[in-house]
Design an enzyme around this catalytic site. Structure first.
Site, PDB file in Angstrom:
ATOM      1  N   LYS A 106      94.756  62.918  37.709  1.00  0.00           N
ATOM      2  CA  LYS A 106      94.146  61.981  38.654  1.00  0.00           C
ATOM      3  C   LYS A 106      95.253  61.061  39.154  1.00  0.00           C
ATOM      4  CE  LYS A 106      90.160  59.221  39.678  1.00  0.00           C
ATOM      5  NZ  LYS A 106      90.783  58.063  40.294  1.00  0.00           N
ATOM      6  N   LYS A 117      89.377  59.093  32.183  1.00  0.00           N
ATOM      7  CA  LYS A 117      90.452  58.092  32.248  1.00  0.00           C
ATOM      8  C   LYS A 117      91.318  58.017  30.988  1.00  0.00           C
ATOM      9  CE  LYS A 117      89.195  55.407  35.984  1.00  0.00           C
ATOM     10  NZ  LYS A 117      89.687  54.255  36.690  1.00  0.00           N
ATOM     11  N   TYR A 170      88.341  45.266  37.479  1.00  0.00           N
ATOM     12  CA  TYR A 170      87.344  45.543  38.514  1.00  0.00           C
ATOM     13  C   TYR A 170      86.292  46.516  37.967  1.00  0.00           C
ATOM     14  CZ  TYR A 170      85.212  46.842  42.943  1.00  0.00           C
ATOM     15  OH  TYR A 170      84.305  47.062  43.935  1.00  0.00           O
TER      16      TYR A 170
HETATM   17  S1  IVH Z   1      88.862  65.426  43.948  1.00  0.00           S
HETATM   18  C1  IVH Z   1      84.837  65.906  45.017  1.00  0.00           C
HETATM   19  N1  IVH Z   1      91.084  65.471  42.579  1.00  0.00           N
HETATM   20  O1  IVH Z   1      90.205  59.976  42.993  1.00  0.00           O
HETATM   21  C2  IVH Z   1      85.969  65.226  44.440  1.00  0.00           C
HETATM   22  N2  IVH Z   1      90.376  63.400  43.505  1.00  0.00           N
HETATM   23  O2  IVH Z   1      86.994  59.012  43.339  1.00  0.00           O
HETATM   24  C3  IVH Z   1      86.863  64.688  45.475  1.00  0.00           C
HETATM   25  N3  IVH Z   1      91.929  61.542  43.095  1.00  0.00           N
HETATM   26  O3  IVH Z   1      89.819  58.651  45.957  1.00  0.00           O
HETATM   27  C4  IVH Z   1      88.118  64.196  44.928  1.00  0.00           C
HETATM   28  N4  IVH Z   1      93.391  62.688  41.945  1.00  0.00           N
HETATM   29  O4  IVH Z   1      91.728  60.237  46.030  1.00  0.00           O
HETATM   30  C5  IVH Z   1      90.225  64.704  43.276  1.00  0.00           C
HETATM   31  N5  IVH Z   1      93.060  65.667  41.351  1.00  0.00           N
HETATM   32  C6  IVH Z   1      92.198  64.905  42.071  1.00  0.00           C
HETATM   33  C7  IVH Z   1      92.411  63.536  42.292  1.00  0.00           C
HETATM   34  C8  IVH Z   1      91.469  62.809  43.017  1.00  0.00           C
HETATM   35  C9  IVH Z   1      93.091  61.499  42.433  1.00  0.00           C
HETATM   36  C10 IVH Z   1      91.303  60.369  43.734  1.00  0.00           C
HETATM   37  C11 IVH Z   1      90.778  60.648  45.093  1.00  0.00           C
HETATM   38  C12 IVH Z   1      89.549  59.796  45.240  1.00  0.00           C
HETATM   39  C13 IVH Z   1      89.237  59.412  43.847  1.00  0.00           C
HETATM   40  C14 IVH Z   1      87.905  59.991  43.472  1.00  0.00           C
END
Ligand code: IVH
Length: 685
Positions: free
Chosen positions: A126, A326, A41
């Site tokens: 992440k 990533k 994707y």
């Molecule tokens: S911060 C301003 N921290 O990644 C930033 N997001 O596109 C707001 N995600 O759907 C997100 N681990 O659910 C942040 N340690 C982490 C994260 C995280 C996974 C996910 C989040 C969001 C996507 C960001």
């Protein structure tokens, strides 16, 4: 002119990509039924982004690049986020360059000179789940919402309340905050995911493709009773709406504060200086990615100072102060070139996918398991299909499904052969069972090879130098017909084989000789009795003390051994009831295999320092290897388990200990270092 104008080609491709991406986004976000792996994707998304930036006139308002996708499902009440839920820009360069590029951008935006000190960052994992916003008022959880399109999500409070890790009431200073929205990720641990799929399979229900889909499906499950049966976990990673609290001045400080209020915050995070700090973190986590109990698709870097975050601000919906960096994807698409049937040690027939080689989870994969014929049918894969291959952690790569699409021509469904592909013995399936088995037993060369490899294994007889290529030659050349035959091998015979030099032949003969002096537990494990793993072999050896006592034991007597149930007892009894197996044992003893025997459990009943205790090992110990520590613990009467629970007595943690250590702290389990373990083994501590 028949040549297509390049811009017309670009316009056509852009339209095609828009349609494709919107279709897959709907499957993914709205229906929770994706057909494409994320990496695929992302690749299409980036192709469209590149086209649009090269030809800005192609940009349309309905392009998936122009909005954060997702739609409110009919069944849930919409929730408007007072503070939008943002997404993060993704750095796709999976090398150190990705971290450096982010740091360079931040420095440029902040107008820092080259000689200004490094920027401080908070680095996190992440998590691969779905974003949730938890709203606490005066410390009480009042609402939980999904991200939706970032502005409006769905009220999933009922389902979120079923997640044990999420506090319904905050502790400490959390109780005094008027409004505190906590943002974080709901995810599913890998072991929970495996267990869930196991249960689904047993019930004949559909299995989930990966932990993220299982988690997303559970959160957006309209029936909270079903949601409750799905084992979910949560990590907090940020804030939303806030009133009545002045947060600490750094992101790292905010996370500490959230942890202090009883919210789960992942311990694998760090506050670091500059690009080099980020690169080190990225590499350190990459090295441990497979050991983490949950899936991650990268790490996230955030500028640590909240003041600097405010100064940096946002571009559309992505903050300039954060980036996701990533790792190579754990799922990829490739073509299924064929299906072969492999025969295992116990005769089990496994359909194995022969794939167009593809780089996934850090290695090139060309074989992947299809488990059994029922799984294969359920997934509906046929030769020639585009399939999704998954390799996560150190598990065997598997084919998780196919990309729907027309087939070029009719391809017949796969069928299990009726005869073993190796020895032509009849293939049988136990009533109601999933597995097909070759009935040839050790007359089947495939089973014989596997039996020899198992016998020689490191935790069994530990015969160094007896690898699969050599075993192939020994069995195929009718040089070794059964286990005792190994001990008749001479240097001259071995040296005449392919790829065997005199020296390696001598080494192997020496290794065989050395293996003769062993322990009863190792010997029992090496025999490869069905249902008898290492731990059971140790329990049997401890209980019976002498091989003859075990060989003569009735099912009832076998049931007296700790942790031995009816199925295991029957399997052991059946094994020794076969004259052929007894003969193998006698021949091995005649070849000189020996071990110490004793009078059995009665004489062995004196309590040991670790009797009845369960320990978990994590990280690298300064002097003991994993295996050495395990052996010492077991010799002292303890058990070693792979995961930490309330029943764990001690966690032994070394360098780079990870989530098991967090779990221990969370559950209040005692944590020891190597010195502490050694003291305990002495009966002290
Ligand atoms: S911060 C301003 N921290 O990644 C930033 N997001 O596109 C707001 N995600 O759907 C997100 N681990 O659910 C942040 N340690 C982490 C994260 C995280 C996974 C996910 C989040 C969001 C996507 C960001």
């Amino acid at each position: 002119m028949s040549e297509v104008h390049p811009d017309a080609a670009a316009a056509g491709r852009a339209a095609q990509l828009r349609e494709l991406l919107n279709h897959h986004a709907h499957l993914y976000y709205v229906l929770d039924a994706p057909e494409l792996p994320d990496a695929e994707y992302d690749r299409l998304f980036q192709e469209l982004q590149a086209l649009e930036s090269a030809h800005p006139e192609l940009l349309t308002p309905d392009s998936p690049t122009q909005r954060v996708i997702g739609r409110v499902l009919d069944g849930f009440t919409p929730v408007r986020h007072a503070v939008p839920m943002l997404s993060i820009r993704t750095e796709t360069d999976t090398t150190a360059g990705g971290a450096e590029a982010f740091d360079a951008r931040v420095r440029r935006e902040l107008e820092l000179d080259a000689d200004a000190p490094p920027v401080e960052y908070s680095a996190e994992l992440k998590f691969d789940g779905l974003a949730i916003s938890l709203r606490y008022e005066q410390g009480v959880l009042l609402r939980a919402a999904t991200r939706g399109d970032g502005e409006t999500g769905e009220d999933v409070t009922q389902n979120i309340r079923t997640i044990g890790q999420i506090p319904l009431r905050l502790t400490g200073e959390g109780t005094r905050i008027a409004v505190l929205e906590v943002r974080g990720e709901v995810y599913m641990r890998r072991d929970d995911f495996e267990a869930l799929n196991e249960r689904q399979r047993a019930r004949g229900d559909k299995t989930f493709v990966n932990p993220r889909n299982a988690a997303a499906g559970a959160v957006r499950q309209l029936d909270p009773a079903i949601a409750r049966q799905r084992p979910l976990s949560f990590f907090a990673y940020g804030l939303g709406e806030l009133s009545g609290w002045t947060p600490p001045p750094t992101h790292g400080g905010v996370l500490d504060a959230l942890a202090g209020m009883g919210l789960p915050v992942c311990a694998d995070r760090a506050v670091l200086q500059g690009a080099q700090g980020l690169v080190n973190f990225h590499q350190a986590i990459a090295a441990r990615r497979d050991e983490l109990p949950f899936d991650i698709d990268g790490v996230v870097y955030k500028v640590n100072s909240l003041e600097l975050q405010r100064r940096l601000g946002f571009v559309t919906r992505e903050p300039r102060w954060a980036v996701a960096h990533k790792y190579p994807a754990q799922e990829q698409v490739t073509r299924l070139q064929g299906i072969e049937v492999q025969v295992g040690r116990t005769g089990k027939l496994t359909p194995v996918a022969k794939l167009e080689p593809v780089f996934v989870g850090g290695t090139t994969v060309s074989n992947a398991t299809l488990h059994n014929v029922f799984e294969l049918r359920r997934k509906g894969v046929r030769v020639g299909d585009q399939v999704i291959v998954r390799r996560a952690g150190d598990v065997i790569p598997e084919v998780v499904g196919r990309i729907p699409g027309p087939r070029a021509s009719y391809v017949p469904n796969f069928r299990m052969p009726r005869e073993c592909p190796v020895c032509a013995s009849a293939v049988l399936r136990e009533k109601g069972g999933m597995d097909h088995r070759c009935s040839g037993g050790i007359f089947c060369p495939a089973q014989r090879k596997q039996a020899i490899l198992h016998f020689a294994g490191r935790r069994a007889m530990d015969i160094e130098g007896l690898g699969d290529k050599l075993v192939d030659q020994l069995v195929d050349g009718a040089i070794v017909q059964s286990l005792p035959g190994l001990y008749k091998l001479g240097v001259a015979r071995l040296a005449a084989l392919e790829r065997m030099a005199d020296k390696s032949a001598q080494n192997l003969v020496a290794a065989l000789e050395k293996s003769k002096s062993t322990t009863l537990a190792r010997f029992l494990y090496a025999l490869g009795i069905r249902q008898v793993g290492e731990t059971t072999a140790k329990d049997l050896a401890r209980h019976f003390g002498r091989l003859d006592a075990l060989m003569q034991a009735s099912v009832e007597q076998l049931l007296q051994v700790r942790d031995v149930g009816p199925i295991v007892a029957q399997a052991i009894h059946d094994f020794f009831a076969q004259p052929h197996n007894r003969e193998v044992v006698e021949q091995l003893r005649a070849a000189g295999l020996h071990w110490e025997e004793h009078e059995g459990a009665a004489a062995d009943d004196a309590p040991k320092p670790l009797s009845g205790k369960t320990l978990v090992l994590t990280g690298t110990l300064p002097s003991l290897s994993r295996d050495q520590a395990k052996d010492l613990i077991e010799a002292a009467g303890g058990k070693v388990s792979g995961s930490v629970s309330k029943k764990t007595h001690y966690v032994v943690a070394g360098e780079e200990a990870g989530s098991k250590l967090d779990k221990a702290r969370e559950l209040g389990v005692a944590v020891l270092d190597e010195a502490g373990l050694l003291a305990l083994l002495q009966g002290g501590g």
